[in-house]
Design an enzyme around this catalytic site. Structure first.
Site, short mmCIF file in Angstrom:
data_model
loop_
_atom_site.label_atom_id
_atom_site.label_comp_id
_atom_site.label_asym_id
_atom_site.label_seq_id
_atom_site.Cartn_x
_atom_site.Cartn_y
_atom_site.Cartn_z
N GLU A 1 36.36 -42.80 -15.38
CA GLU A 1 35.21 -43.45 -16.04
C GLU A 1 34.50 -44.44 -15.12
OE1 GLU A 1 36.61 -45.01 -19.79
OE2 GLU A 1 36.44 -43.06 -20.74
N GLU B 1 39.49 -36.54 -22.51
CA GLU B 1 40.21 -37.43 -23.42
C GLU B 1 39.61 -37.23 -24.80
OE1 GLU B 1 40.19 -41.49 -22.00
OE2 GLU B 1 40.69 -40.88 -19.96
#
Ligand code: GAL
Length: 665
Positions: free
Chosen positions: A142, A295
């Protein structure tokens, strides 16, 4: 299809790993992602590598038919690196360093950090090159954040030098005449640190572009190493969906082999299907290819506080929804809830104790269906008849000058998306550089920054028969974030056939009612956030303001150009306007849903070479019936269906039809 979880074997005693792998296999898993935060485990001291534990985990999982995607661990630098290089610490806008103690705390331009990062990436790559159980890489985790350190300042100055060539050009492009900001040496140019007011818009926008480029460059360094050492092994990065504001995701994903992202529908508030769909469509649009959810929410989220648990059926529903929108991989975060660390309340599929529970059973039930599907959906593409143009330049520019709290680029974008999404005709999210010719309708909200090339492309698109929807704050700025010297909407004025005489920023949630033209009386709703006071040139008015000092003045217009049309909404249409307007436009533009479905059902079509797959999703709390005509093979229930079928609450049906059979059309 890939199906699995994010797994952290380093958090658990090794004796437990076998139980984990066995339970994963029983749930139909064929992949895990590992190691993305395990730098110190892999390199406890500089150049002292320890991959033995990870080798054992990879090997054990492989025995159960589970492959591994490995993350490079650079999002969470070891204490020993940050202690040795205090200047590698990320500096905030107020020029204060972040404290060691979380993650994403490094400066992406710091040479020492990059050297450490290159070393661990190369060591991992060399160690796992040729290992058939390592099927992919994830770079870092991220990417995001902006650094305001002296290294970044110097790098920014070099970046500007390349972009502008001379200080004269930069001064002219930014209008540094204003407040005597004329730069006479590159070294004088600051970063947009906190100061006494708003920064020069040229500087602010370019800093955002530069920071985005910094992560793109840093990522490329890692990619180059992995490609060199492990040729042919695909590389991804886990992005954060549509809402993440600070990186140009089109640029970031250009160097990647595939896109993946992290989907947490129930962090706070009520989960919103349109928002989830927008995120998936954005992620698919980055490379116009199937993507993974790296995720997928597997339990209640939370760190300091704990959010509502996913309701029964939601976890697989969200996963199927991702598949409908083009996902070829679903990886749940995380396998088992951590007993320690900042995220001990960010729950996984298993709770802290590790025994199977409700969430595990739901994931396992889906796993059986995924196994049956096998590779059926591989390489199938979502078919979209409409598109939305996502301009990170415009989005970045609004971050510096948001205009008004109700004129939020992502929110305006999301509401217009919702109106398109309800048509069940597919929406691609595309960059300003994309080819638009295949779309029947293109919506480009708040296209603030427009250059000649984009203006020409939009003109061509409309004249060749496209239907284009634009909103207020279009064509306002040139590429340096300087206001154009024409009447608005600037370079798109002629195309829109209107002139913005003046505008009114509707603060405090104020709205202005709209009076619709005769044949549009069924359109309801009003103007919010902003009101362009329009004069018609070639365009016709579709709606007029019915309040304020500009009552009776056109608010929404249409201009027919060539074979197409452009709708200019000089405001932010509220949800009712957006939806009724889009529904009408769809009819005119020939946008059709592959299936007539009640509101509440989402329909998405994935097309493969020999078959098409019609996903019918019911995200509501009541069963809904739908007529699927001559139907086909339904893959979730594994039965042949035709005529009226019932989709239960949080139910998904996938009807397979060999291509050439147009029974449902
Ligand atoms: C994601 C992140 C994961 C984990 C998860 C839960 O944003 O990539 O590492 O932190 O959120 O907080």
């Amino acid at each position: 299809m890939y199906y699995g979880a994010d797994y952290y074997p380093e958090h658990w005693p090794e004796e437990r790993w076998d139980d984990d792998a066995r339970m994963m296999q029983a749930a139909g898993f064929n992949v895990v992602r590992m190691a993305e935060f395990a730098w110190t485990r892999m390199e406890p001291r500089e150049r002292e590598f320890n991959f033995a534990w990870l080798d054992r985990a990879i090997e054990l999982l492989a025995r159960y038919g589970i492959s591994s995607v490995l993350g490079t661990p650079t999002a969470a630098p070891p204490a020993w690196i940050m202690a040795a290089h205090p200047d590698a610490t990320l500096i905030r806008e107020d020029r204060q360093p972040v404290t060691y103690g979380s993650r994403r705390n490094y400066c992406p331009n710091n040479a020492a950090y990059r050297a450490h990062s290159a070393r661990i990436v190369r060591a991992m790559a060399e160690h796992y090159a040729g290992n058939p159980d390592v099927i992919g890489w994830q770079i870092d985790n991220e990417f995001g954040g902006r650094c305001y350190c002296p290294t970044c300042q110097a790098a920014f100055q070099r970046w500007l030098q390349e972009r502008y060539g001379s200080l004269g050009a930069l001064n002219a492009a930014w209008g540094t005449e204003f407040w005597s900001h004329i730069y006479t040496a590159w070294e004088q140019i600051p970063l947009p640190w906190s100061t006494t007011g708003v920064h020069n818009p040229g500087l602010a926008l370019n800093y955002r572009r530069f920071m985005s480029d910094s992560y793109v460059g840093y990522q490329r360094e890692q990619i180059d190493i992995l490609h060199e050492v492990c040729p042919g092994v695909p590389i991804t990065h886990n992005l954060m969906g549509f809402r993440y504001p600070n990186l140009d995701y089109f640029d970031l994903t250009e160097d990647l082999d595939w896109v993946s992202w992290d989907n947490y529908p129930r962090i706070r508030g009520v989960p919103d299907a349109a928002n989830r769909a927008l995120a998936h469509d954005t992620m698919r649009g980055l490379k116009n290819k199937p993507f993974w959810v790296m995720e997928e929410q597997g339990g209640p989220t939370g760190n300091a506080t704990v959010a509502l648990a996913p309701r029964p059926g939601e976890i697989p529903y969200w996963a199927w929804e991702a598949v409908a929108h083009g996902a070829d991989g679903i990886v749940y975060f995380r396998w088992r809830t951590a007993r320690f660390g900042a995220e001990e309340y960010w729950h996984g599929i298993l709770d802290h104790h590790g025994e199977p529970g409700r969430r595990y059973e739901e994931v396992k039930a889906m796993g059986r269906i995924v196994q049956r599907l096998g590779d059926k959906l591989k390489d199938s593409a979502v078919r979209a008849q409409t598109a939305m143009l996502l301009s990170y330049d415009s989005r970045f520019a609004f971050q510096n000058q948001p205009h008004n709290p109700h004129l939020d680029y992502p929110n305006v974008f999301a509401e217009l998306y919702r109106a398109l999404w309800k048509l069940n005709a597919g929406v691609d999210i595309v960059s300003p550089a994309a080819d638009l010719s295949a779309y029947k309708v293109v919506v480009a909200p708040m296209l603030y920054i427009v250059d000649e090339a984009l203006a020409n492309k939009l003109r061509d698109y409309v004249s060749q028969g496209g239907a284009l929807v634009l909103t207020c704050r279009t064509g306002v700025m040139d590429v340096d974030n300087m206001v154009v010297d024409q009447q608005l909407p600037g370079l798109l004025g002629e195309l829109c056939g209107v002139v913005v005489d003046e505008y009114d920023s509707l603060e405090d949630g104020r709205t202005v009612p709209l009076q619709w033209a005769e044949d549009l009386e069924d359109v309801a709703g009003g103007a919010t956030a902003w009101a362009d006071v329009l004069s018609l040139r070639e365009a016709e008015a579709l709606a007029y303001y019915a309040g304020e000092y500009y009552a009776g003045v056109p608010a929404v217009t249409r201009n027919r150009v060539g074979k197409g049309q452009v709708i200019y909404a000089g405001t932010v249409p509220d949800a009712a306007v957006a939806q009724s307007l889009m529904a009408r436009l769809a009819v005119e533009a020939g946008v059709t849903s592959p299936l007539e479905a009640e509101p509440g059902l989402e329909v998405v079509e994935r097309i493969a070479e020999k078959a098409r797959y019609l996903f019918i999703l019911n995200g509501g709390s009541d069963a809904i019936s739908v007529d699927v005509g001559s139907g086909g093979q339904e893959l979730v229930q594994d039965e042949t269906v035709s005529g009226v079928i019932h989709i239960p609450a949080l139910g998904v049906r996938i009807i397979e039809q060999p291509l050439g059979n147009s029974a449902i059309d």
